[in-house]
Design an enzyme around this catalytic site. Sequence first.
Site, PDB file in Angstrom:
ATOM      1  N   TYR A   1      -2.409   0.322  10.240  1.00  0.00           N
ATOM      2  CA  TYR A   1      -2.501  -0.413   8.969  1.00  0.00           C
ATOM      3  C   TYR A   1      -1.211  -0.268   8.164  1.00  0.00           C
ATOM      4  O   TYR A   1      -0.616  -1.261   7.736  1.00  0.00           O
ATOM      5  CB  TYR A   1      -3.697   0.099   8.172  1.00  0.00           C
ATOM      6  CG  TYR A   1      -3.719  -0.360   6.732  1.00  0.00           C
ATOM      7  CD1 TYR A   1      -3.938  -1.706   6.409  1.00  0.00           C
ATOM      8  CD2 TYR A   1      -3.511   0.543   5.688  1.00  0.00           C
ATOM      9  CE1 TYR A   1      -3.952  -2.125   5.090  1.00  0.00           C
ATOM     10  CE2 TYR A   1      -3.539   0.130   4.370  1.00  0.00           C
ATOM     11  CZ  TYR A   1      -3.747  -1.200   4.073  1.00  0.00           C
ATOM     12  OH  TYR A   1      -3.748  -1.622   2.773  1.00  0.00           O
TER      13      TYR A   1
ATOM     14  N   TRP B   1      -5.827   3.499  -3.234  1.00  0.00           N
ATOM     15  CA  TRP B   1      -7.213   3.892  -3.486  1.00  0.00           C
ATOM     16  C   TRP B   1      -7.958   2.868  -4.353  1.00  0.00           C
ATOM     17  O   TRP B   1      -8.560   3.219  -5.366  1.00  0.00           O
ATOM     18  CB  TRP B   1      -7.248   5.258  -4.166  1.00  0.00           C
ATOM     19  CG  TRP B   1      -6.738   6.418  -3.371  1.00  0.00           C
ATOM     20  CD1 TRP B   1      -5.838   6.377  -2.330  1.00  0.00           C
ATOM     21  CD2 TRP B   1      -7.073   7.800  -3.543  1.00  0.00           C
ATOM     22  NE1 TRP B   1      -5.598   7.641  -1.871  1.00  0.00           N
ATOM     23  CE2 TRP B   1      -6.332   8.535  -2.583  1.00  0.00           C
ATOM     24  CE3 TRP B   1      -7.904   8.479  -4.423  1.00  0.00           C
ATOM     25  CZ2 TRP B   1      -6.419   9.916  -2.475  1.00  0.00           C
ATOM     26  CZ3 TRP B   1      -7.981   9.856  -4.317  1.00  0.00           C
ATOM     27  CH2 TRP B   1      -7.263  10.563  -3.356  1.00  0.00           C
TER      28      TRP B   1
ATOM     29  N   LYS C   1       1.612  -3.211   7.293  1.00  0.00           N
ATOM     30  CA  LYS C   1       1.920  -3.530   5.895  1.00  0.00           C
ATOM     31  C   LYS C   1       3.413  -3.349   5.623  1.00  0.00           C
ATOM     32  O   LYS C   1       4.017  -4.144   4.883  1.00  0.00           O
ATOM     33  CB  LYS C   1       1.089  -2.661   4.954  1.00  0.00           C
ATOM     34  CG  LYS C   1      -0.404  -2.970   4.954  1.00  0.00           C
ATOM     35  CD  LYS C   1      -0.732  -4.360   4.426  1.00  0.00           C
ATOM     36  CE  LYS C   1      -0.561  -4.444   2.926  1.00  0.00           C
ATOM     37  NZ  LYS C   1      -0.983  -5.776   2.396  1.00  0.00           N
TER      38      LYS C   1
ATOM     39  N   THR D   1       0.798  -1.215   0.000  1.00  0.00           N
ATOM     40  CA  THR D   1       0.000   0.000   0.000  1.00  0.00           C
ATOM     41  C   THR D   1       0.836   1.273   0.000  1.00  0.00           C
ATOM     42  O   THR D   1       1.978   1.278   0.469  1.00  0.00           O
ATOM     43  CB  THR D   1      -0.916   0.010   1.247  1.00  0.00           C
ATOM     44  OG1 THR D   1      -1.614   1.254   1.335  1.00  0.00           O
ATOM     45  CG2 THR D   1      -0.104  -0.168   2.523  1.00  0.00           C
TER      46      THR D   1
END
Length: 310
Positions: A128, A153, A132, A104
């Site tokens: 988060y 996104w 990650k 991400t």
Amino acid sequence: MLKKTLVTGKDGQLGQSLLVLKEAYPLLDMTFVGRNELDLSSATSIKDYFKEKAFDVIINCAAYTAVDKAESEPELADQINHIAVKQLAEIAKQQDSVLIHISTDYVFNGQNYKPYIETDETDPQNVYGSTKLKGEQAIQAINPKGCIIRTSWVYSEYGNNFVKTMLRLGKEKEQLGIIFDQVGTPTYTGDLAETILQIVNSKQLVVSREYNNADANLLTTHHALLTKNEVFHFSNEGVCSWYDFAKTIFELNGVECQVNPIETKDYPVPATRPHYSLMNKAKIKQVYNLEMPYWKDSLKVCLQKLQEQA
């Protein structure tokens, strides 16, 4: 020769987008698993699944993606996004499998002034993003063949996402306040899925092809990718804010809902979001000779599919 390919997270947006492309890639013998078959929240489940199974390629689409909820469930987020990923990397290394892992833009702090490249300093601002990043670091330390693909996104015609939420709220409300001071690029998972399978397929073609002068550079590049784990960035082309995104969704779908721009501070949530999420995609485009659709063009495709489903 068929490539045995495992896709985790079959019920997620990307997993479902990969599933619909399955028939277009007959050289890939694809197996799709969800939480019932392979539970990344359980180290035992992962170990048991791979006891008598081996794959040429593992595409890990599974993740803990509830960004705000992760702030109150850091242990579970860490188990799925970090500990389980480390376990998958170890298995891939042991089985000599290629591991393609999805990460991400949230590994960055969002304070950059130009699109992030793969080697830019990471500095996640929420649980988060932190979990990650730890998953990425675990893969790189173990170094199985394959790559990490950071994206941003994501949306699709599947599951819950910003596009579907806006379409629902646009019917329920006369006006909405949408954040305008966070910018990035939407990613249609149909495009990401196609890119992933092109990467897997290109590896197969390179491995089975004989060396010749014309292909020497291409072969050298791909074989280099097989011997170490690479990081790539992927999204659609262009840039927008969440406000722009929402406005475009309504305009393309004929929704008469007024969209008002608001600042991040006016919409408090548990997890801090990056204000700037643009990623430079030159590396993946050059290595795999990719052309990425403009975000509005891909949005039109998704909206059309949603209309067909209605």
